[in-house]
Design an enzyme around this catalytic site. Structure first.
Site, short mmCIF file in Angstrom:
data_model
loop_
_atom_site.label_atom_id
_atom_site.label_comp_id
_atom_site.label_asym_id
_atom_site.label_seq_id
_atom_site.Cartn_x
_atom_site.Cartn_y
_atom_site.Cartn_z
N HIS A 57 8.00 49.18 6.42
CA HIS A 57 6.56 49.85 6.19
C HIS A 57 5.29 51.03 6.69
CE1 HIS A 57 1.48 47.92 4.58
NE2 HIS A 57 1.24 49.16 5.47
N HIS A 59 3.04 54.07 6.27
CA HIS A 59 2.30 55.33 5.62
C HIS A 59 2.66 56.70 5.93
CE1 HIS A 59 -0.44 52.71 3.60
NE2 HIS A 59 0.04 52.26 5.27
N GLN A 152 -5.06 53.02 -2.94
CA GLN A 152 -5.83 52.76 -1.30
C GLN A 152 -7.42 52.78 -1.69
OE1 GLN A 152 -5.30 54.55 2.46
NE2 GLN A 152 -6.60 52.37 2.35
N HIS A 210 -0.76 45.75 0.45
CA HIS A 210 -1.56 45.31 1.34
C HIS A 210 -1.82 43.85 0.86
CE1 HIS A 210 -0.31 49.42 2.05
NE2 HIS A 210 -0.98 49.34 3.53
N GLU A 213 -5.61 42.32 4.74
CA GLU A 213 -5.90 43.07 5.45
C GLU A 213 -7.08 42.74 6.18
OE1 GLU A 213 -4.34 46.67 6.10
OE2 GLU A 213 -4.11 46.89 8.22
N ASP A 309 3.37 50.86 10.31
CA ASP A 309 2.62 50.98 9.31
C ASP A 309 1.89 52.65 9.36
OD1 ASP A 309 0.06 50.33 7.79
OD2 ASP A 309 -0.75 49.48 8.50
ZN LIG Z 1 -0.40 50.11 5.45
#
Ligand SMILES: [Zn+2]
Length: 426
Positions: A57, A59, A152, A210, A213, A309
């Site tokens: 995971h 970005h 996102q 996701h 979260e 992450d």
């Molecule tokens: Zn993430």
């Protein structure tokens, strides 16, 4: 004649004195005390040889952008998302590719040879998608980069969200992502999960959303994700990332939820560095840890992996691509301090993460790719404790990176000069 013979290695499962024979980029044999002619022989001197690290995971479209255009003052997830929104119009493909490639260099040096990165598909230009597809092509000779189409701004919440995500998949993005807790309502969140799961089933794609979260105990999209995985026959092909709301959920509800996740074959990716940083920000004291229930999920038979992450981006100003740092934080936050617990945390950044990514040829067995790391530690526990130096990193039998052993020269009064690298003598 073998390409490479590693001798006197300790393996993560505790076997010692092991030889690893490499032929044509693959492991031909793993056995004790093998002696055979090889172009190159490496004496591991009893140190740990482990399969390479895997980050399930990340970005990569945001990495190394810390401070652009400003720093996240509140430290919250929501300010991070807002900040990323400010940065997006300023992004250029060239700068994004340059940062991502720099990060991949860091990763290789740390023995991290497979990364699943989410890529934001909310911008209709799909600039980040094109840039990371280019990065994936460029790093392919030395790092497996798997991309997730990640809406996102919410696939339903943002105009054109579904269409943009589909176009990203058409361009060659590997995995379907989602962010149900960021949709406007719980109902929209659940609808987004159903829609994206059906899209993934149609196109035979893996899924990694996701999921929850949030510190909101009523954020229960993982339930919908698990239910849909079962309904669509996608067991083993779906992951829920973060799942931090589970930390705050009611125990009775969780006792019903865990068996559902286990039956559905949904894997869970926790991100300890980020979860401990971003969650609990609305609490005064006591402050919640905000990491999902890792040992309980593992005990229920769920495949749990740890991801990095973020590294130096709108959400997090730390990090160096070191998955041992991730495991180190994970075992602290989850209080997995038993020997077995620490070893499970090592697996969370190696074998479990490889399972989430469906990596082929991963492992230290005959027939697997000869992609492994020699660490300056004698077992996984010591590797995590020291965030051990990656002495040598091999991919498919080829040496990709070397780091000199870490030692300290000591100049102590009334003592002969000594060196130490902080192992405990047996
Ligand atoms: Zn993430």
């Amino acid at each position: 004649m073998l390409n490479l013979l590693v001798t006197n290695a300790t393996l993560p499962d505790g076997r010692t004195g092991m030889s690893i024979a490499v032929e044509g980029g693959r492991i031909a044999e793993v056995t004790q005390g093998l002696v055979a002619p090889a172009h190159e022989t490496l004496d591991a001197q009893g140190l740990l040889v482990a399969p390479h690290f895997v980050d399930p995971h990340f970005h990569m479209d945001a990495t190394l952008s810390y401070g652009l255009p400003r720093v996240n003052e509140s430290g919250t997830l929501l300010e991070g998302i807002a900040l990323w929104g400010e940065l997006k119009p300023l992004l250029t493909a060239e700068a994004l590719i340059e940062r991502a490639l720099a990060y991949c260099d860091w990763a290789v040096a740390k023995g991290l040879l497979a990364v699943r990165s989410h890529v934001d598909t909310s911008d209709p230009s799909l600039l980040a998608v094109d840039a990371l597809l280019e990065v994936k092509r460029q790093v392919a000779p030395y790092l497996d980069l798997q991309l997730v189409a990640f809406p996102q701004d919410g696939v339903l919440r943002s105009p054109g969200g579904v269409d943009n995500l589909k176009r990203a998949l058409d361009k060659g993005v590997d995995v379907v992502g989602g962010i149900p807790h960021f949709e406007r309502t719980m109902a929209d969140g659940a609808a987004s999960v159903k829609l994206l799961m059906e899209l993934a089933a149609e196109r035979s794609k893996l899924v990694d959303m996701h999921c929850d979260e949030s510190d909101d105990p009523l954020s229960r999209h993982i339930e919908t994700l698990a239910f849909e995985a079962q309904r669509l026959g996608m067991q083993g092909r779906v992951a829920g990332s973060h799942c931090t709301s589970m930390h705050s959920m009611d125990n009775y509800y969780v006792s019903k939820l865990l068996p559902l996740i286990a039956e559905s074959g949904v894997g869970v990716v926790s991100n300890p560095l980020i979860n401990i940083t971003l969650q609990g920000r609305h609490d005064t004291y006591p402050k919640r840890r905000g990491m999902t229930r890792v040992p309980e999920l593992m005990a229920a038979g769920v495949n749990v992996a740890f991801g990095h992450d973020c590294v130096m981006d709108p959400w997090y100003g730390m990090g160096s691509g070191d998955m041992l740092e991730v495991a180190h934080m994970g075992l602290h936050v989850a209080q997995m301090t038993s020997q077995a617990g620490i070893r499970q945390c090592f697996e969370a950044v190696t074998t479990n993460a490889a399972r989430v990514m469906h990596l082929e040829g991963y492992g230290l067995e005959a027939g697997c790719d000869a992609s492994f790391v020699l660490l300056q530690a004698r077992d996984p526990v010591e590797a995590i404790r020291l965030r051990a130096t990656r002495l040598k990193v091999f991919r498919k039998g080829r040496l990709l990176a070397e780091t000199p052993a870490a030692t300290a020269a000591l100049h102590l009064p009334d003592r002969a000069q000594a060196t130490s690298w902080m192992i405990q003598k047996p």
